[in-house]
Design a protein around this motif. Sequence first.
Motif, PDB file in Angstrom:
ATOM      1  N   THR A 196       0.746  -1.110  -0.072  1.00 25.09           N
ATOM      2  CA  THR A 196      -0.032  -0.132   0.030  1.00 25.09           C
ATOM      3  C   THR A 196       0.851   1.283   0.022  1.00 25.09           C
ATOM      4  O   THR A 196       0.484   2.247  -0.630  1.00 25.09           O
ATOM      5  CB  THR A 196      -0.902   0.035   1.217  1.00 25.09           C
ATOM      6  OG1 THR A 196      -0.364   0.019   2.388  1.00 25.09           O
ATOM      7  CG2 THR A 196      -1.963  -1.431   1.128  1.00 25.09           C
ATOM      8  N   VAL A 197       2.011   1.311   0.730  1.00 26.04           N
ATOM      9  CA  VAL A 197       2.905   2.348   0.649  1.00 26.04           C
ATOM     10  C   VAL A 197       3.771   2.458  -0.217  1.00 26.04           C
ATOM     11  O   VAL A 197       3.822   3.649  -1.276  1.00 26.04           O
ATOM     12  CB  VAL A 197       3.903   2.231   1.877  1.00 26.04           C
ATOM     13  CG1 VAL A 197       4.966   3.164   1.615  1.00 26.04           C
ATOM     14  CG2 VAL A 197       2.999   2.351   3.244  1.00 26.04           C
ATOM     15  N   TRP A 255      -7.243   0.024  -4.541  1.00 27.90           N
ATOM     16  CA  TRP A 255      -7.244  -1.342  -4.561  1.00 27.90           C
ATOM     17  C   TRP A 255      -6.499  -2.084  -3.462  1.00 27.90           C
ATOM     18  O   TRP A 255      -7.145  -2.951  -2.901  1.00 27.90           O
ATOM     19  CB  TRP A 255      -7.197  -1.666  -6.041  1.00 27.90           C
ATOM     20  CG  TRP A 255      -8.027  -1.281  -6.956  1.00 27.90           C
ATOM     21  CD1 TRP A 255      -7.730  -0.289  -7.919  1.00 27.90           C
ATOM     22  CD2 TRP A 255      -9.679  -1.397  -7.098  1.00 27.90           C
ATOM     23  NE1 TRP A 255      -8.922  -0.270  -8.571  1.00 27.90           N
ATOM     24  CE2 TRP A 255      -9.830  -0.898  -8.179  1.00 27.90           C
ATOM     25  CE3 TRP A 255     -10.505  -2.612  -6.552  1.00 27.90           C
ATOM     26  CZ2 TRP A 255     -11.217  -0.958  -8.807  1.00 27.90           C
ATOM     27  CZ3 TRP A 255     -11.483  -2.737  -6.956  1.00 27.90           C
ATOM     28  CH2 TRP A 255     -12.094  -1.908  -7.981  1.00 27.90           C
ATOM     29  N   VAL A 256      -5.214  -1.708  -3.392  1.00 30.89           N
ATOM     30  CA  VAL A 256      -4.396  -2.367  -2.493  1.00 30.89           C
ATOM     31  C   VAL A 256      -4.759  -2.289  -1.316  1.00 30.89           C
ATOM     32  O   VAL A 256      -4.624  -2.826  -0.122  1.00 30.89           O
ATOM     33  CB  VAL A 256      -2.698  -2.030  -2.864  1.00 30.89           C
ATOM     34  CG1 VAL A 256      -2.070  -2.897  -1.936  1.00 30.89           C
ATOM     35  CG2 VAL A 256      -2.429  -2.286  -4.257  1.00 30.89           C
ATOM     36  N   HIS A 289      -6.067  -4.656   1.588  1.00 37.18           N
ATOM     37  CA  HIS A 289      -5.195  -4.606   3.071  1.00 37.18           C
ATOM     38  C   HIS A 289      -6.201  -4.816   4.466  1.00 37.18           C
ATOM     39  O   HIS A 289      -6.120  -5.656   5.069  1.00 37.18           O
ATOM     40  CB  HIS A 289      -4.537  -3.463   2.995  1.00 37.18           C
ATOM     41  CG  HIS A 289      -3.597  -3.334   4.560  1.00 37.18           C
ATOM     42  ND1 HIS A 289      -2.730  -4.208   4.900  1.00 37.18           N
ATOM     43  CD2 HIS A 289      -3.370  -2.327   5.447  1.00 37.18           C
ATOM     44  CE1 HIS A 289      -1.984  -3.958   6.145  1.00 37.18           C
ATOM     45  NE2 HIS A 289      -2.357  -2.623   6.231  1.00 37.18           N
ATOM     46  N   PHE A 290      -7.342  -4.176   4.003  1.00 37.24           N
ATOM     47  CA  PHE A 290      -8.335  -4.185   5.008  1.00 37.24           C
ATOM     48  C   PHE A 290      -9.008  -5.629   5.080  1.00 37.24           C
ATOM     49  O   PHE A 290      -9.332  -6.259   5.869  1.00 37.24           O
ATOM     50  CB  PHE A 290      -9.504  -3.393   4.598  1.00 37.24           C
ATOM     51  CG  PHE A 290     -11.029  -3.544   5.592  1.00 37.24           C
ATOM     52  CD1 PHE A 290     -10.976  -2.987   6.952  1.00 37.24           C
ATOM     53  CD2 PHE A 290     -12.017  -3.998   5.037  1.00 37.24           C
ATOM     54  CE1 PHE A 290     -11.904  -3.028   7.600  1.00 37.24           C
ATOM     55  CE2 PHE A 290     -13.132  -4.036   5.519  1.00 37.24           C
ATOM     56  CZ  PHE A 290     -13.059  -3.636   7.020  1.00 37.24           C
ATOM     57  N   GLY A 345     -18.016  -2.248   0.569  1.00 42.16           N
ATOM     58  CA  GLY A 345     -17.386  -1.179   1.631  1.00 42.16           C
ATOM     59  C   GLY A 345     -16.275  -0.492   1.512  1.00 42.16           C
ATOM     60  O   GLY A 345     -15.979   0.515   1.541  1.00 42.16           O
ATOM     61  N   THR A 346     -15.265  -1.335   0.995  1.00 41.53           N
ATOM     62  CA  THR A 346     -13.839  -0.809   0.664  1.00 41.53           C
ATOM     63  C   THR A 346     -14.000  -0.039  -0.679  1.00 41.53           C
ATOM     64  O   THR A 346     -13.327   0.837  -0.791  1.00 41.53           O
ATOM     65  CB  THR A 346     -13.135  -2.034   0.481  1.00 41.53           C
ATOM     66  OG1 THR A 346     -13.212  -2.973  -0.722  1.00 41.53           O
ATOM     67  CG2 THR A 346     -12.746  -3.047   1.543  1.00 41.53           C
TER      68      THR A 346
END
Length: 319
Positions: A120-121, A128-129, A133-134, A184-185
Amino acid sequence: MNGIAGYFGSPRVLRRLALASIIANIGIVVTGGAVRLTGSGLGCPTWPRCTEDSYVTTPEMGIYGMIEFGNRLLTFAVGLIALLGILSALAQRPRRKSLVQLSILVFLGVPAQAVIGGFTVLTDLNPWVVGLHFLASMAVIAAAYVFWRAAFEPGETAPAETPAPLRTLSWITTVVSAAVLVVGTWVTGSGPHAGDQDAKRLGFDPESISQAHVDLVFLLLGLSVALWFAFRAVGATVAARAALVLIAVELGQGLIGFVQYFTHLPGILVGAHMLGSCLVWLATLAVLRATRIHQPTATTGPAAPSTDDARQPEPVAAH
């Protein structure tokens, strides 16, 4: 050494460690939300280091670096708890292979989640990433929940007495609950809380994707109510209680969702909604599990609890 082995071999210690894994992984979700909601997603602009020259945050990184680095440090605490869970599962007598496997699965989820967090970083908070992650956290929470419930069972689960159609309906409800998390994401990925002012968004129309999310939530609530009535009709009291808890958690989560939408997504309510997502997911898993265990029915009458069960909480009580 025998004293340490004896301590970790205690079933009570195993249960506490398994429960701690659930709580710790929920904590990672909440603190990860705090990272995004405070705009600290790139507080440490690289991974696995915090900066090109340092594994830890520096004064130059400011408060954003401290928040992001603090979230990374929590990963080590979550991993330590999971590792202790493996040691406790190995120390149980008799040792249960399935319990050891579950403890290892929970542990492996921690570095996997850390790697996704690193991407993500490295992708500058690609939505999307970030969503993946969630969702990976939800998978680890599910594994931790199964591990926790297995720690209460002396052996293999007794055959289920819930009718097969209701077990199928419970699985459908679980799939819909997972779909609510996924969509939800997408809602979050289309909203204002990107984690950094320069982070990209998914590009979905916020109102349209929010409506799709709400539609799925109403479907989930309807299925949950149907399950509650059906479980009551067949006398499956354990499953009925689990379904009632699920309905209550869904209503609370729905209230937070509506309030945050009409108040233009304040950060504190978005964070509360993320916590609520974890609780809805756990409550859904509790219903699914309740259909797989031996429980009283209208025809058989209540079964006498074992000595071990008498001093243990119901699966849904931990929520």
